[in-house]
Design a protein around this motif. Structure first.
Motif, PDB file in Angstrom:
ATOM      1  N   PRO A   2       0.588  -1.213   0.134  1.00 40.60           N
ATOM      2  CA  PRO A   2       0.151  -0.141  -0.179  1.00 40.60           C
ATOM      3  C   PRO A   2       0.938   1.433   0.076  1.00 40.60           C
ATOM      4  O   PRO A   2       1.997   1.430   0.465  1.00 40.60           O
ATOM      5  CB  PRO A   2      -0.737  -0.072   1.426  1.00 40.60           C
ATOM      6  N   ILE A   3       0.342   2.255  -0.411  1.00 42.51           N
ATOM      7  CA  ILE A   3       1.026   3.480  -0.562  1.00 42.51           C
ATOM      8  C   ILE A   3      -0.035   4.540   0.101  1.00 42.51           C
ATOM      9  O   ILE A   3      -0.867   4.286   0.263  1.00 42.51           O
ATOM     10  CB  ILE A   3       1.526   4.055  -1.861  1.00 42.51           C
ATOM     11  N   GLY A   4       0.601   5.914  -0.013  1.00 46.22           N
ATOM     12  CA  GLY A   4      -0.199   7.082   0.782  1.00 46.22           C
ATOM     13  C   GLY A   4      -1.564   7.241  -0.097  1.00 46.22           C
ATOM     14  O   GLY A   4      -1.840   6.308  -1.178  1.00 46.22           O
ATOM     15  N   ALA A  31      11.010  21.597  -2.723  1.00 44.87           N
ATOM     16  CA  ALA A  31       9.704  22.216  -2.581  1.00 44.87           C
ATOM     17  C   ALA A  31       8.450  21.345  -2.346  1.00 44.87           C
ATOM     18  O   ALA A  31       7.838  21.386  -1.523  1.00 44.87           O
ATOM     19  CB  ALA A  31       9.373  23.307  -3.795  1.00 44.87           C
ATOM     20  N   ILE A  32       8.620  20.353  -3.243  1.00 45.15           N
ATOM     21  CA  ILE A  32       7.464  19.167  -3.224  1.00 45.15           C
ATOM     22  C   ILE A  32       7.560  18.487  -2.062  1.00 45.15           C
ATOM     23  O   ILE A  32       6.707  18.157  -1.206  1.00 45.15           O
ATOM     24  CB  ILE A  32       7.531  18.267  -4.487  1.00 45.15           C
ATOM     25  N   LYS A  33       8.878  18.046  -1.593  1.00 43.56           N
ATOM     26  CA  LYS A  33       9.263  17.359  -0.295  1.00 43.56           C
ATOM     27  C   LYS A  33       8.670  18.210   0.781  1.00 43.56           C
ATOM     28  O   LYS A  33       8.124  17.550   1.623  1.00 43.56           O
ATOM     29  CB  LYS A  33      10.569  17.043  -0.082  1.00 43.56           C
ATOM     30  N   ARG A  34       9.091  19.287   0.891  1.00 43.40           N
ATOM     31  CA  ARG A  34       8.615  20.253   1.889  1.00 43.40           C
ATOM     32  C   ARG A  34       7.222  20.545   1.924  1.00 43.40           C
ATOM     33  O   ARG A  34       6.597  20.228   3.055  1.00 43.40           O
ATOM     34  CB  ARG A  34       9.492  21.609   1.766  1.00 43.40           C
ATOM     35  N   GLU A  35       6.444  20.788   0.868  1.00 42.68           N
ATOM     36  CA  GLU A  35       5.132  20.976   1.143  1.00 42.68           C
ATOM     37  C   GLU A  35       4.168  20.023   1.226  1.00 42.68           C
ATOM     38  O   GLU A  35       3.168  20.020   1.737  1.00 42.68           O
ATOM     39  CB  GLU A  35       4.723  21.810  -0.413  1.00 42.68           C
ATOM     40  N   PHE A  36       4.638  18.769   0.636  1.00 40.09           N
ATOM     41  CA  PHE A  36       3.729  17.529   0.853  1.00 40.09           C
ATOM     42  C   PHE A  36       4.220  16.615   2.082  1.00 40.09           C
ATOM     43  O   PHE A  36       3.399  15.624   2.240  1.00 40.09           O
ATOM     44  CB  PHE A  36       3.676  16.691  -0.360  1.00 40.09           C
ATOM     45  N   GLY A  37       5.500  17.142   2.535  1.00 39.81           N
ATOM     46  CA  GLY A  37       5.891  16.526   3.928  1.00 39.81           C
ATOM     47  C   GLY A  37       6.198  14.885   3.600  1.00 39.81           C
ATOM     48  O   GLY A  37       6.104  14.316   4.464  1.00 39.81           O
ATOM     49  N   CYS A  38       6.938  14.806   2.348  1.00 41.44           N
ATOM     50  CA  CYS A  38       7.480  13.466   2.272  1.00 41.44           C
ATOM     51  C   CYS A  38       8.709  13.246   1.367  1.00 41.44           C
ATOM     52  O   CYS A  38       8.699  14.135   0.534  1.00 41.44           O
ATOM     53  CB  CYS A  38       6.444  12.287   1.606  1.00 41.44           C
ATOM     54  N   ASP A  39       9.531  12.428   1.656  1.00 42.74           N
ATOM     55  CA  ASP A  39      10.636  12.234   0.855  1.00 42.74           C
ATOM     56  C   ASP A  39      10.477  11.532  -0.468  1.00 42.74           C
ATOM     57  O   ASP A  39       9.320  10.903  -0.652  1.00 42.74           O
ATOM     58  CB  ASP A  39      11.804  11.517   1.752  1.00 42.74           C
ATOM     59  N   ASN A  56      10.197   8.683  -3.072  1.00 42.30           N
ATOM     60  CA  ASN A  56      10.013   7.062  -2.592  1.00 42.30           C
ATOM     61  C   ASN A  56       9.546   6.737  -1.504  1.00 42.30           C
ATOM     62  O   ASN A  56       9.707   5.799  -0.776  1.00 42.30           O
ATOM     63  CB  ASN A  56      11.313   6.401  -2.987  1.00 42.30           C
ATOM     64  N   LYS A  57       9.016   7.901  -0.545  1.00 37.83           N
ATOM     65  CA  LYS A  57       8.194   7.677   0.680  1.00 37.83           C
ATOM     66  C   LYS A  57       6.843   8.075   0.852  1.00 37.83           C
ATOM     67  O   LYS A  57       6.658   8.811  -0.043  1.00 37.83           O
ATOM     68  CB  LYS A  57       9.187   8.168   1.846  1.00 37.83           C
ATOM     69  N   ASP A  67       1.328  11.199   7.648  1.00 38.93           N
ATOM     70  CA  ASP A  67       0.216  11.514   7.989  1.00 38.93           C
ATOM     71  C   ASP A  67      -0.623  10.390   6.903  1.00 38.93           C
ATOM     72  O   ASP A  67      -1.871  10.225   6.808  1.00 38.93           O
ATOM     73  CB  ASP A  67      -0.414  12.828   7.740  1.00 38.93           C
ATOM     74  N   GLY A  68       0.134   9.801   6.074  1.00 41.27           N
ATOM     75  CA  GLY A  68      -0.305   8.807   5.201  1.00 41.27           C
ATOM     76  C   GLY A  68      -1.146   9.516   4.010  1.00 41.27           C
ATOM     77  O   GLY A  68      -1.735   8.829   3.112  1.00 41.27           O
ATOM     78  N   LEU A  69      -0.920  10.942   3.692  1.00 31.64           N
ATOM     79  CA  LEU A  69      -1.791  11.280   2.786  1.00 31.64           C
ATOM     80  C   LEU A  69      -0.956  11.264   1.212  1.00 31.64           C
ATOM     81  O   LEU A  69      -1.647  10.924   0.395  1.00 31.64           O
ATOM     82  CB  LEU A  69      -2.005  12.759   3.035  1.00 31.64           C
ATOM     83  N   PHE A  70       0.351  11.230   1.237  1.00 24.67           N
ATOM     84  CA  PHE A  70       0.999  11.567   0.120  1.00 24.67           C
ATOM     85  C   PHE A  70       2.216  10.177  -0.199  1.00 24.67           C
ATOM     86  O   PHE A  70       2.865  10.209   1.148  1.00 24.67           O
ATOM     87  CB  PHE A  70       1.797  12.905  -0.074  1.00 24.67           C
ATOM     88  N   THR A  71       2.394   9.865  -1.240  1.00 23.85           N
ATOM     89  CA  THR A  71       3.597   9.162  -1.446  1.00 23.85           C
ATOM     90  C   THR A  71       4.048   9.858  -2.888  1.00 23.85           C
ATOM     91  O   THR A  71       3.563  10.255  -3.754  1.00 23.85           O
ATOM     92  CB  THR A  71       3.097   7.610  -1.918  1.00 23.85           C
ATOM     93  N   LEU A  72       5.318  10.190  -2.678  1.00 26.38           N
ATOM     94  CA  LEU A  72       6.329  10.864  -3.735  1.00 26.38           C
ATOM     95  C   LEU A  72       7.242   9.746  -4.596  1.00 26.38           C
ATOM     96  O   LEU A  72       8.155   9.353  -3.698  1.00 26.38           O
ATOM     97  CB  LEU A  72       6.882  11.955  -3.096  1.00 26.38           C
ATOM     98  N   GLU A  73       6.947  10.098  -5.690  1.00 30.55           N
ATOM     99  CA  GLU A  73       8.045   9.214  -6.666  1.00 30.55           C
ATOM    100  C   GLU A  73       8.343  10.082  -8.113  1.00 30.55           C
ATOM    101  O   GLU A  73       7.769  11.182  -8.099  1.00 30.55           O
ATOM    102  CB  GLU A  73       7.546   7.929  -7.246  1.00 30.55           C
TER     103      GLU A  73
END
Lengths: 163, 449
Positions: free
Chosen positions: A72-74, A97-105, A107-108, A112-118
Motif C-alpha cells: 500500500p502507499i499513501g 519544494a515538493i518534499k517540503r510542501e507535501f511532507g514526504c521524501d 520514494n516515501k 500522515d499517510g496522505l502522500f507518496t512521492l516518486e
C-alpha cells in the motif's frame, strides 16, 4: 481480500471482451489496484484463477510494470517527471519544494499517510514542463508557488473529508 | 494553443478552435464520420490502395510507409486479423498523440474503423499508456458514442462488416511502445519484445495472428487520405515525405508546443527560431535532439555535407535541415517520433546524457544482457561523472559500452539506449574530457540528474 461488488462486476464484464482470458490481465490488475490500493499475494492468486494462469504469471506481470505495486502507499500518489524536457525546465530544482510542501521524501509516504512521492519517467507533456501527476490529475508549468497552492488544496480537502 | 502561420493543420485542424469539444455531436457537426461512410462505400482493397498511394509514413518513430506495412499482412493463413493503435506515447520529448486523444478522440476512432475495415480486422485495440487516464476515459466515451451511431460494433452502417474497439491501458512501461512488446502486453504478459524474424506482427502478431500496429497520428491521417484520395494527399509535403507532421517542441525555446507542419516545407531553424520563438536572450544553441531522446544528438554549429537519396548534394547548417523524414537521416540522425528537444549553453551536456541514460536504464525490459547491463552501466558512469568523480577514461569507456549494445539486442531499445551515449561522446568528447579536469565544479545552471 475483499473486493467491492462493483469491482467484481467490472472484472467479470472485462474478461469476455477479449479473445483470450489472459488478455484481461492488465485491466483486471488495474481494477484490483484501484479497489485495494495495491496487489496482494492473495489478489494475485485470485487474478490467476480469473485469467486461467498460474499465480507466478500474475506476479511476473505485477513485478514488471512500474505502475503495479505490491504494497500500500499513501492516499494520493504524486509523480514528478524527471525526464529530459522537464529537467531542462527545472524539475529537479522543484523536488525540495515538493518534499517540503507535501511532507514526504522521494520514494516515501508522508507521516500522515496522505502522500507518496516518486519520480516519473516522461509523462508526455514535455511542452508544458515541469509537470507532475497527482493520482489522475496532471499539473503543468510547475513553480514553487503553484506547488504550495496545490499542497494546501489537498490538505484542505483532506481536513474537510475528515470533518 | 493558437496556430502559427507557418503551420498547416490537417490532424489538429479543429483541436484548438474555441468551442470545439471531444464529443460526437461536435465531431459530426465538423463533418466527422463522413469519410467512414465514404470508405465503407469502397472495397477494402481500394482503401488500402489509397493509403499506399498517399505514401504516408509511420509517425511513431520508424517512419515505415503505412500502406506497405498493410501489404505485408499474411492473408493466406486464414487467421483473424487484428488492428492495434499504438497510443503508448512515451519517447521523451513527445506529446503530440496526447493532443489528438484529448481534443479530438473521434478522429482517431474514425481513422481506426476505416483502417480496420480496409485490412478487414476482426478486432481492434487502442493501447494507451497508463499516465493518460483521462485520455483513456475520453476514448472509451467516444467508442460508446460511435457504437450508438453504428460507426463501430455489429454490422457497421449495414455493410455486413463488424468490428469492436477495445481501449487497453498500459502500466507505465516504455517498452510497450515497441510493437511486439505491446502485443505481449495485450496478451497479458511482461512486455518482452519478440525476435524478428520470425515474429513480424503482419504475419505472427497478437495471438500469433496477422496484426497491424500503427501510431495514433498515422491512423488519423487515414481519415484525410480517404477524404482527399491517396494521390492528392501525397501532394501535401514533399515526395517521399508526404503529408503533415506534428512536431513536439520542448526544452530551451521561448514557445514550446506542438506544431503541425507540411513535411519538408520548413526547417529545424524555422521551428526553433521562428515558430518556437527562439532561444532565451543571450543563449546559444548547444545541442539539438531532432527526433526524441533516442535520436542521435546534433551539436550547435555543426555543418553537414553529403548527397540525398536522389543524388542532390546538400550543405546544411543545423538550422537548414528540413523537417521531414529523410533529411535528419541524411545528417546521421532521425526524425523519430517528431520530438525536438532544444538544449542551450546554460546546462552541462554531461548531465543531459546522464538524464537520458537514467531513462533508458529504467526502461530496459531486462531480456537481453547487453541492453539490461549496458544501459545500467552507462547510467552509473554518467551519474558518477556528475557527482564529482569523472575520470579521463570515461568518454572512451562509455563509447565502448554503447558499441557493445547497438545491434546486439532483440529489439530497437538496444539502439535507443546506445545512440545517445555514442552520439554525445562523438559530438561532445571535449566536454566529457573537460568534466574530468574540473571535477566537483558545477558546470550548468540547473541540475539535470
Amino acid at each position: 481480500m475483499n473486493l467491492k461488488p462493483e469491482t467484481i462486476t467490472e472484472i467479470e464484464s472485462l474478461i469476455p471482451k477479449y479473445p483470450q482470458k489472459r488478455s484481461a490481465m492488465l485491466p483486471i490488475l488495474h481494477a484490483v489496484q484501484k479497489d485495494q490500493g495495491y496487489i496482494s499475494k492473495e489478489a494475485m492468486e485470485w487474478v490467476a484463477e480469473k485469467t486461467e494462469t498460474r499465480p507466478i504469471d500474475v506476479y511476473g506481470v505485477v513485478s514488471f510494470y512500474p505502475f503495479f505495486r505490491e504494497h500500500p502507499i499513501g492516499k494520493h500518489y504524486i509523480r514528478l517527471c524527471r525526464t529530459l524536457s522537464c529537467a531542462l525546465s527545472g524539475s529537479y530544482n522543484l523536488l525540495e519544494a515538493i518534499k517540503r510542501e507535501f511532507g514526504c521524501d522521494l520514494n516515501k509516504t508522508s507521516d500522515d499517510g496522505l502522500f507518496t512521492l516518486e519520480f516519473a519517467e516522461c509523462l508526455a507533456s514535455c511542452g508544458s514542463g515541469p509537470v507532475m501527476m497527482i493520482d489522475d490529475d496532471l499539473y503543468e508549468r510547475l513553480t514553487e508557488e503553484k506547488i504550495k497552492q496545490i499542497a494546501a488544496d489537498y490538505r484542505a480537502r483532506a481536513a474537510q473529508s475528515k470533518a | 494553443m493558437t496556430m502559427h502561420q507557418k503551420e498547416h493543420r490537417v490532424i489538429l485542424k479543429h483541436a484548438d478552435e474555441p468551442g470545439y469539444t471531444p464529443d460526437i455531436e461536435c465531431y459530426l457537426k465538423h463533418g466527422g464520420y463522413a469519410n467512414l461512410k465514404k470508405a465503407f462505400a469502397m472495397k477494402p482493397e481500394e482503401v488500402c490502395k489509397e493509403v499506399e498511394l498517399s505514401g504516408i509514413r509511420g509517425r511513431g518513430g520508424a517512419g515505415f510507409p503505412a500502406g506497405m506495412k498493410w501489404k505485408f499482412l499474411d492473408r493466406k493463413s486464414g487467421k483473424p486479423i487484428y488492428l492495434i493503435c499504438n497510443a503508448d506515447e512515451s519517447e521523451p520529448g513527445t506529446f503530440k498523440d496526447r493532443q489528438i486523444i484529448h481534443k479530438d478522440p473521434h478522429q482517431l476512432v474514425e481513422g481506426m474503423m476505416i483502417s480496420a475495415y480496409a485490412i478487414q480486422a476482426k478486432l481492434a485495440f487502442i493501447y494507451i499508456r497508463e499516465e493518460m487516464p483521462y485520455g483513456a476515459k475520453l476514448l472509451q466515451k467516444a467508442i460508446e458514442e460511435a457504437r450508438a451511431k453504428n460507426f463501430l460494433g455489429d454490422n457497421i452502417l449495414g455493410s455486413g462488416y463488424s468490428c469492436e474497439l477495445i481501449v487497453h491501458r498500459g502500466a507505465a512501461a516504455y517498452i510497450c511502445g515497441e510493437e511486439t512488446g505491446l502485443i505481449e502486453s495485450i496478451e497479458g504478459k511482461r512486455a518482452y519484445p519478440r525476435i524478428k524474424p520470425p515474429y513480424f506482427p503482419a504475419a505472427l502478431g497478437l495471438y500469433q495472428c496477422p496484426t497491424i500496429v500503427n501510431n495514433v497520428e498515422t491512423l488519423c491521417h487515414v481519415v484525410h487520405v480517404v477524404e482527399n484520395g491517396g494521390e492528392a494527399y501525397s501532394k501535401l509535403g514533399t515526395p517521399g515525405n508526404s503529408g503533415t507532421r506534428i512536431w513536439s517542441l520542448s526544452g530551451h525555446v521561448q514557445n514550446p508546443g506542438y506544431y503541425e507542419i507540411e513535411c519538408g516545407k520548413a526547417t529545424y531553424g524555422d521551428l526553433i527560431y521562428d515558430i518556437g520563438g527562439g532561444l532565451r536572450p543571450g543563449r546559444k544553441l548547444q545541442a539539438l535532439i531532432p527526433g526524441g531522446s533516442s535520436s542521435k544528438v546534433i551539436r550547435g554549429g555543426e555543418r553537414f555535407q553529403g548527397k540525398l537519396r536522389d543524388g542532390t548534394p546538400f550543405d546544411w547548417g543545423v538550422e537548414d535541415i528540413p523537417l521531414d523524414f529523410d533529411s535528419p537521416m541524411a545528417v546521421g540522425s532521425m526524425s523519430g517520433s517528431g520530438a525536438v528537444v532544444v538544449i542551450d549553453d546554460s546546462v552541462d551536456i554531461v548531465e543531459v546524457l546522464a538524464n537520458i541514460n537514467a531513462f533508458y536504464a529504467h526502461e530496459s525490459c531486462g531480456q537481453c544482457t547487453p541492453c539490461r547491463e549496458g544501459s545500467l552501466w552507462m547510467k552509473k558512469i554518467t551519474t558518477r561523472m556528475c557527482k564529482g568523480d569523472a575520470r579521463p577514461g570515461d568518454a572512451d569507456l562509455l563509447a565502448s559500452i554503447g558499441d557493445q549494445i547497438a545491434g546486439r539486442t532483440i529489439c530497437a531499445h538496444g539502439e535507443a539506449c546506445a545512440w545517445p551515449t555514442q552520439s554525445f561522446i562523438a559530438k561532445f568528447k571535449d566536454k566529457f574530457l573537460e568534466k574530468a579536469q574540473r571535477n566537483g565544479e558545477r558546470m550548468g545552471d540547473i541540475p539535470l540528474i
